[in-house]
Design a protein around this motif. Structure first.
Motif, PDB file in Angstrom:
ATOM      1  N   GLU A  63       0.749  -1.096   0.021  1.00  0.00           N
ATOM      2  CA  GLU A  63       0.106   0.008  -0.104  1.00  0.00           C
ATOM      3  C   GLU A  63       0.970   1.340   0.033  1.00  0.00           C
ATOM      4  OE1 GLU A  63      -3.773   0.923   1.990  1.00  0.00           O
ATOM      5  OE2 GLU A  63      -3.350  -0.973   3.087  1.00  0.00           O
ATOM      6  N   LYS A  81       0.668  -0.052  -4.551  1.00  0.00           N
ATOM      7  CA  LYS A  81       0.173  -1.152  -5.206  1.00  0.00           C
ATOM      8  C   LYS A  81      -0.770  -1.849  -4.388  1.00  0.00           C
ATOM      9  CE  LYS A  81       5.031  -2.030  -6.689  1.00  0.00           C
ATOM     10  NZ  LYS A  81       6.238  -2.927  -6.737  1.00  0.00           N
ATOM     11  N   ASP A  82      -1.909  -1.259  -4.711  1.00  0.00           N
ATOM     12  CA  ASP A  82      -3.094  -1.751  -3.958  1.00  0.00           C
ATOM     13  C   ASP A  82      -3.521  -3.212  -4.418  1.00  0.00           C
ATOM     14  OD1 ASP A  82      -3.136   0.758  -2.683  1.00  0.00           O
ATOM     15  OD2 ASP A  82      -5.024   1.550  -3.809  1.00  0.00           O
ATOM     16  N   ASP A  83      -3.581  -3.541  -5.483  1.00  0.00           N
ATOM     17  CA  ASP A  83      -3.797  -4.864  -5.892  1.00  0.00           C
ATOM     18  C   ASP A  83      -2.969  -6.123  -5.170  1.00  0.00           C
ATOM     19  OD1 ASP A  83      -5.792  -4.127  -7.536  1.00  0.00           O
ATOM     20  OD2 ASP A  83      -4.812  -4.484  -9.342  1.00  0.00           O
ATOM     21  N   SER A  84      -1.664  -5.672  -5.372  1.00  0.00           N
ATOM     22  CA  SER A  84      -0.654  -6.648  -4.135  1.00  0.00           C
ATOM     23  C   SER A  84      -1.085  -6.439  -2.843  1.00  0.00           C
ATOM     24  CB  SER A  84       0.707  -6.069  -4.326  1.00  0.00           C
ATOM     25  OG  SER A  84       1.428  -6.713  -3.573  1.00  0.00           O
ATOM     26  N   ARG A 115      -4.086  -6.053  -1.321  1.00  0.00           N
ATOM     27  CA  ARG A 115      -5.344  -6.842  -1.156  1.00  0.00           C
ATOM     28  C   ARG A 115      -4.838  -8.402  -1.098  1.00  0.00           C
ATOM     29  NH1 ARG A 115      -7.922  -2.471  -3.776  1.00  0.00           N
ATOM     30  NH2 ARG A 115      -7.155  -3.266  -5.941  1.00  0.00           N
ATOM     31  N   LYS A 116      -4.081  -8.876  -2.148  1.00  0.00           N
ATOM     32  CA  LYS A 116      -3.777 -10.268  -2.162  1.00  0.00           C
ATOM     33  C   LYS A 116      -3.072 -10.710  -0.794  1.00  0.00           C
ATOM     34  CE  LYS A 116      -3.280 -10.469  -7.304  1.00  0.00           C
ATOM     35  NZ  LYS A 116      -2.248 -10.461  -8.248  1.00  0.00           N
TER      36      LYS A 116
END
Length: 107
Positions: free
Chosen positions: A55, A59-62, A64-65
């Motif tokens: 975050e 890198k919000d997608d990372s 979340r994962k």
């Protein structure tokens, strides 16, 4: 599973990572999180911390994962749940939940 008692190496590294993240010493935080994973791959803490690191890097997608991975490892681990909720809802004013010694009951 690594013990989560005060003054154990696992917890000391978590506290050092939290300090590095708060100071935005991202390279050091990433190295230490990698060490934490090598110490105990089955705990949610490293994924929660990787999520925060992601975050901070935007890198919000990372992120979340990693929060979801932490949840999958331990659905009772509240910091990952709170961070995922905050990220999904866009509630940036609440800040990160780093976890730490009080984040989970000692088993």
């Amino acid at each position: 599973m690594a013990s989560k008692e005060k003054n154990n190496p696992f917890q000391e590294i978590i506290e050092e990572i939290i300090g590095s993240l708060k100071k935005r010493e991202l390279e050091n935080a990433e190295k230490l999180i990698t060490v934490l994973v090598s110490m105990d791959i089955d705990t949610p803490e490293p994924h929660n911390l990787f999520g925060i690191l992601s975050e901070i890097k935007g890198k919000d997608d990372s992120a979340r994962k990693h929060y979801r991975a932490a949840y999958a490892l331990d659905p009772t681990y509240k910091p990952a749940c709170r961070n995922l909720e905050r990220l999904v809802l866009g509630s940036q004013n609440h800040g990160f939940d780093y976890g730490g010694i009080e984040a989970r009951e000692i088993r």
